[in-house]
Design an enzyme around this catalytic site. Structure first.
Site, short mmCIF file in Angstrom:
data_model
loop_
_atom_site.label_atom_id
_atom_site.label_comp_id
_atom_site.label_asym_id
_atom_site.label_seq_id
_atom_site.Cartn_x
_atom_site.Cartn_y
_atom_site.Cartn_z
N TYR A 59 0.84 -1.48 0.02
CA TYR A 59 0.04 0.10 0.14
C TYR A 59 0.83 1.23 0.00
CZ TYR A 59 -3.93 -3.08 1.52
OH TYR A 59 -4.66 -4.10 1.58
N GLN A 194 -9.10 -13.61 4.05
CA GLN A 194 -9.45 -12.36 3.84
C GLN A 194 -9.93 -12.06 2.48
OE1 GLN A 194 -7.86 -7.82 3.41
NE2 GLN A 194 -7.20 -8.84 5.30
N TYR A 220 -13.04 -8.19 2.90
CA TYR A 220 -12.65 -6.74 2.43
C TYR A 220 -13.94 -6.31 1.50
CZ TYR A 220 -10.94 -9.04 -2.01
OH TYR A 220 -10.66 -9.78 -3.18
N ASN A 284 -18.68 4.24 10.54
CA ASN A 284 -18.61 3.12 10.41
C ASN A 284 -18.34 2.22 11.55
OD1 ASN A 284 -18.67 3.30 7.57
ND2 ASN A 284 -16.43 3.21 7.25
#
Length: 327
Positions: A59, A194, A220, A284
């Site tokens: 990332y 995941q 995800y 959230n």
């Protein structure tokens, strides 16, 4: 039914460690995200109550995420053991001798002594080395022979060395999970897989398989995804505009996003919505003051379209591409 609260919403993994059902995803396009955004967002999330941060070397912002965690430890908001961090092994580091150095690189970038969970990000190996997206003269990724069992054994050594508490995988299909689970001499089972998981893609078969094998699903894109046509399948309409999710939300004075997150958390699926907006990071997290009825859960399950937003078609010719199989 276990009572989930903002302070206490962890489930126990098969290795005895705990994972919070609510986490913060930290992927942001490195080309368009201003420097410092990830750091500020993670610090804010920890202040709001998040105790699970999902990141990755690939990332390109793991240094910011690590800085945020360290600053929140330094100012006394949390202790290191209060924060659950998941890091990921990228496709170019699958050969066994590159696995531990890759994790050590993540730890050096984070400036932390260990991660809580280290996972194989994809079952696809690319040409080994420091170029994360090695390309040939036609601009096509250069693949590498994958030996998932050998890579897994190298992960097991990382756990034994104390560099990670738990081990898992991501984007693995049933066949690939079975490869690891049935590996001769298996020392540590994967505790998580995941995968994409939300009301339009509820993963019933994978849910059942993972339950049988004591593997927790980390979902995800739990709110669907951005509508970026360069990598997102737009066959499904935007999840958050769904009439059912909106109407259930009205009943509880919640948004469709909060309903979608609550749906997964209530069925034991970990959610890691990514947001760099303080308003939405806070929103959230506000899913612990209401719960969905059994009927509402069934209705939302009925929204499943079995269509992925994240298909990764550019790698569909890789021998280990996971999504050709039914699940």
């Amino acid at each position: 039914n276990m009572t989930l609260t903002a302070e206490s919403h962890s489930v126990t993994l098969s290795d005895g460690f705990k994972i919070p059902l609510m986490g913060l995803g930290t992927y942001g396009d490195p080309r368009t995200t201003p420097k410092g955004t990830a750091c500020e967002s993670v610090k804010y999330a920890i202040d709001v109550g998040y105790r699970h941060i999902d990141g990755a070397l690939v990332y390109f912002n793991e240094h910011e995420v690590g800085q945020a965690i360290r600053e929140k430890i330094a100012d006394g908001t949390v202790k290191r053991e209060d924060v659950f961090y998941c890091g990921k092994l990228w496709n170019t580091f699958h050969p066994p001798e590159l696995v531990m150095p890759a994790l050590k690189r993540t730890l050096k970038t984070l400036e932390l002594d260990y991660v809580d969970l280290y996972i194989i990000e994809l079952p696809l190996a690319f040409k080994p080395g420091d170029v994360f997206y090695p390309k040939d003269e036609n601009g096509k990724e250069v693949y590498h022979d994958t030996d998932l069992c050998a890579t897994w054994e190298a992960l097991e050594a990382c756990k034994d060395a104390g560099l990670t508490k738990s081990l898992g995988v991501s984007n693995f299909n049933k066949r690939q999970l079975e490869l690891i689970l049935n590996k001769p001499g298996l020392k540590h089972k994967p505790v998580t897989n995941q995968i994409e998981c939300h009301p339009y893609f509820t993963q019933p078969k994978m849910m059942e398989f993972c339950k049988k094998n004591d593997i927790i699903i980390v979902g995800y894109s739990p709110l669907g995804t951005s509508r970026d046509p360069s990598w997102v399948n737009l066959k499904s309409p935007p999840l958050l505009e769904d009439e059912l999710l909106v109407s259930i939300g009205k009943k509880y004075k919640k948004t469709s996003a909060q309903v979608a997150l609550r749906f997964n958390v209530q069925r034991g699926v970990v959610v890691i919505p990514k947001s760099f907006s303080p308003k939405r990071i806070k929103e959230n997290f506000e899913i612990f003051d209401f719960s969905l009825t059994d009927d509402e859960m069934k209705e939302i399950e009925g929204l499943n379209k079995n269509i992925r937003f994240v298909e990764l078609l550019m790698w569909s010719d890789h021998p280990e591409y996971p999504f050709h199989d039914d699940y």
